[in-house]
Design a protein around this motif. Structure first.
Motif, PDB file in Angstrom:
ATOM      1  N   SER A  80       0.835  -1.177  -0.007  1.00 19.03           N
ATOM      2  CA  SER A  80      -0.140  -0.195   0.129  1.00 19.03           C
ATOM      3  C   SER A  80       0.960   1.195  -0.085  1.00 19.03           C
ATOM      4  O   SER A  80       2.028   1.137   0.533  1.00 19.03           O
ATOM      5  N   ASP A  81       0.199   2.229  -0.197  1.00 21.24           N
ATOM      6  CA  ASP A  81       1.180   3.430  -0.537  1.00 21.24           C
ATOM      7  C   ASP A  81       0.857   4.322   0.936  1.00 21.24           C
ATOM      8  O   ASP A  81       1.389   5.426   0.974  1.00 21.24           O
ATOM      9  N   SER A  82       0.337   3.741   2.047  1.00 21.53           N
ATOM     10  CA  SER A  82      -0.056   4.380   3.040  1.00 21.53           C
ATOM     11  C   SER A  82       1.220   4.450   3.933  1.00 21.53           C
ATOM     12  O   SER A  82       2.237   3.422   3.807  1.00 21.53           O
ATOM     13  N   LYS A  83       1.494   5.385   4.610  1.00 21.93           N
ATOM     14  CA  LYS A  83       2.695   5.526   5.615  1.00 21.93           C
ATOM     15  C   LYS A  83       2.272   4.683   7.083  1.00 21.93           C
ATOM     16  O   LYS A  83       3.366   4.688   7.855  1.00 21.93           O
ATOM     17  N   ALA A  84       0.935   4.202   7.123  1.00 21.78           N
ATOM     18  CA  ALA A  84       0.895   3.537   8.606  1.00 21.78           C
ATOM     19  C   ALA A  84       1.373   2.219   8.534  1.00 21.78           C
ATOM     20  O   ALA A  84       1.543   1.289   7.459  1.00 21.78           O
ATOM     21  N   PRO A  85       2.227   1.727   9.534  1.00 21.73           N
ATOM     22  CA  PRO A  85       3.074   0.554   9.757  1.00 21.73           C
ATOM     23  C   PRO A  85       2.248  -0.756   9.364  1.00 21.73           C
ATOM     24  O   PRO A  85       2.608  -1.538   9.015  1.00 21.73           O
ATOM     25  N   PHE A  86       1.260  -0.749   9.943  1.00 18.08           N
ATOM     26  CA  PHE A  86       0.257  -2.138   9.834  1.00 18.08           C
ATOM     27  C   PHE A  86      -0.227  -1.952   8.462  1.00 18.08           C
ATOM     28  O   PHE A  86      -1.068  -3.082   8.197  1.00 18.08           O
ATOM     29  N   LEU A  87       0.064  -1.279   7.709  1.00 20.13           N
ATOM     30  CA  LEU A  87      -0.580  -1.318   6.146  1.00 20.13           C
ATOM     31  C   LEU A  87       0.485  -1.665   5.094  1.00 20.13           C
ATOM     32  O   LEU A  87       0.458  -1.268   4.136  1.00 20.13           O
ATOM     33  N   LYS A  88       1.919  -1.936   5.781  1.00 20.01           N
ATOM     34  CA  LYS A  88       2.748  -2.271   4.814  1.00 20.01           C
ATOM     35  C   LYS A  88       2.964  -3.808   5.303  1.00 20.01           C
ATOM     36  O   LYS A  88       2.972  -4.381   6.231  1.00 20.01           O
ATOM     37  N   TYR A  89       3.677  -4.473   4.165  1.00 12.74           N
ATOM     38  CA  TYR A  89       4.064  -5.875   4.105  1.00 12.74           C
ATOM     39  C   TYR A  89       5.117  -6.224   5.150  1.00 12.74           C
ATOM     40  O   TYR A  89       6.245  -5.303   5.600  1.00 12.74           O
ATOM     41  N   SER A  90       4.697  -7.346   5.993  1.00  9.43           N
ATOM     42  CA  SER A  90       5.821  -7.923   6.782  1.00  9.43           C
ATOM     43  C   SER A  90       6.060  -9.302   6.595  1.00  9.43           C
ATOM     44  O   SER A  90       5.067 -10.034   6.187  1.00  9.43           O
ATOM     45  N   THR A  91       7.140  -9.920   6.885  1.00  7.14           N
ATOM     46  CA  THR A  91       7.446 -11.131   6.525  1.00  7.14           C
ATOM     47  C   THR A  91       6.851 -11.958   7.864  1.00  7.14           C
ATOM     48  O   THR A  91       6.980 -13.407   7.725  1.00  7.14           O
ATOM     49  N   LEU A  92       6.754 -11.161   9.025  1.00  3.07           N
ATOM     50  CA  LEU A  92       6.430 -11.818  10.263  1.00  3.07           C
ATOM     51  C   LEU A  92       4.750 -11.965  10.372  1.00  3.07           C
ATOM     52  O   LEU A  92       4.283 -12.742  11.319  1.00  3.07           O
ATOM     53  N   ILE A  93       4.021 -10.777   9.718  1.00  2.00           N
ATOM     54  CA  ILE A  93       2.648 -10.857  10.074  1.00  2.00           C
ATOM     55  C   ILE A  93       1.778 -11.008   8.690  1.00  2.00           C
ATOM     56  O   ILE A  93       2.075 -10.413   7.822  1.00  2.00           O
ATOM     57  N   ASP A  94       0.689 -11.697   9.026  1.00  6.32           N
ATOM     58  CA  ASP A  94      -0.349 -11.802   7.690  1.00  6.32           C
ATOM     59  C   ASP A  94      -1.420 -10.628   8.141  1.00  6.32           C
ATOM     60  O   ASP A  94      -1.877 -10.513   9.147  1.00  6.32           O
ATOM     61  N   ASN A  95      -1.427  -9.994   6.929  1.00  4.93           N
ATOM     62  CA  ASN A  95      -2.302  -8.703   6.851  1.00  4.93           C
ATOM     63  C   ASN A  95      -3.311  -9.215   6.071  1.00  4.93           C
ATOM     64  O   ASN A  95      -3.291  -9.035   4.878  1.00  4.93           O
ATOM     65  N   LEU A  96      -4.564  -9.834   6.655  1.00  6.02           N
ATOM     66  CA  LEU A  96      -5.455 -10.216   5.696  1.00  6.02           C
ATOM     67  C   LEU A  96      -6.796  -9.540   5.852  1.00  6.02           C
ATOM     68  O   LEU A  96      -7.441  -8.945   7.000  1.00  6.02           O
ATOM     69  N   GLN A  97      -7.572  -9.594   4.812  1.00  4.36           N
ATOM     70  CA  GLN A  97      -8.825  -8.975   4.588  1.00  4.36           C
ATOM     71  C   GLN A  97      -9.732 -10.151   4.173  1.00  4.36           C
ATOM     72  O   GLN A  97      -9.381 -10.712   3.029  1.00  4.36           O
TER      73      GLN A  97
END
Length: 182
Positions: free
Chosen positions: A51-68
């Protein structure tokens, strides 16, 4: 190399590259998404990959799945941040109700937020609080093909998500929603 393949290659090799946004915008120009005809392809589990968001929880992480997790037929959804490798509804969750605004835009009303723990027997541990102040937004689905979804939020944020084929986790979402007293 076509645009989709190029996008996927960069997502997997350089998941925070700004080039992803440029490719996503080019794919948006080719879109023929229509909620009426494409609702079935929208259903399922989507992993936020960029995402182009600056929010850290909207960035890809190798440790956390960010699922919708979306069910356009029951008009229910869940945003779930969970540790990678756990095939369960566990983590930080936001529950939402969906509504169709037009052929491209889906309205979102956030209803509950908090933590969801493991299921013990038939009981799902959850610490979800009702969101008392109306929290709503919308998403424009600007591209949906071949397990790639590109969308824009009501604040203009550009998102690129990839569909995950995980029937077990989706069924747990359906069960969670069926047992969740709203």
């Amino acid at each position: 190399m076509n645009l989709e393949k190029k996008l996927l290659k960069i997502i997997y090799e350089s998941p925070n590259s700004d080039e992803i946004g440029d490719l996503a915008e080019k794919l948006e120009e080719e879109s023929d998404f229509n909620l009426e005809k494409d609702a079935d392809r929208l259903k399922g589990i989507w992993e936020l990959r960029w995402s182009d968001s600056k929010a850290p929880f909207l960035k890809y992480s190798t440790l956390i799945d960010n699922l919708q997790i979306l069910d356009p037929y029951s008009l229910k959804a869940m945003n779930l941040l969970k540790p990678k490798g756990i095939n369960n509804i566990i983590g930080s969750a936001i529950i939402a109700k969906l509504n169709k605004i037009n052929d491209q835009r889906i309205g979102v009303i956030f209803t509950y937020a908090g933590l969801v723990g493991p299921k013990i027997g038939n009981y799902q541990i959850k610490g979800l609080a009702k969101i008392n102040k109306l929290q709503k937004g919308w998403l424009d689905i600007t591209y949906l093909k071949n397990n790639i979804r590109i969308c824009r939020g009501d604040k203009g944020t550009l998102f690129v998500l990839l569909k995950i084929q995980n029937t077990n986790l989706y069924n747990k979402f359906v069960e969670f929603n069926n047992n969740f007293n709203d």
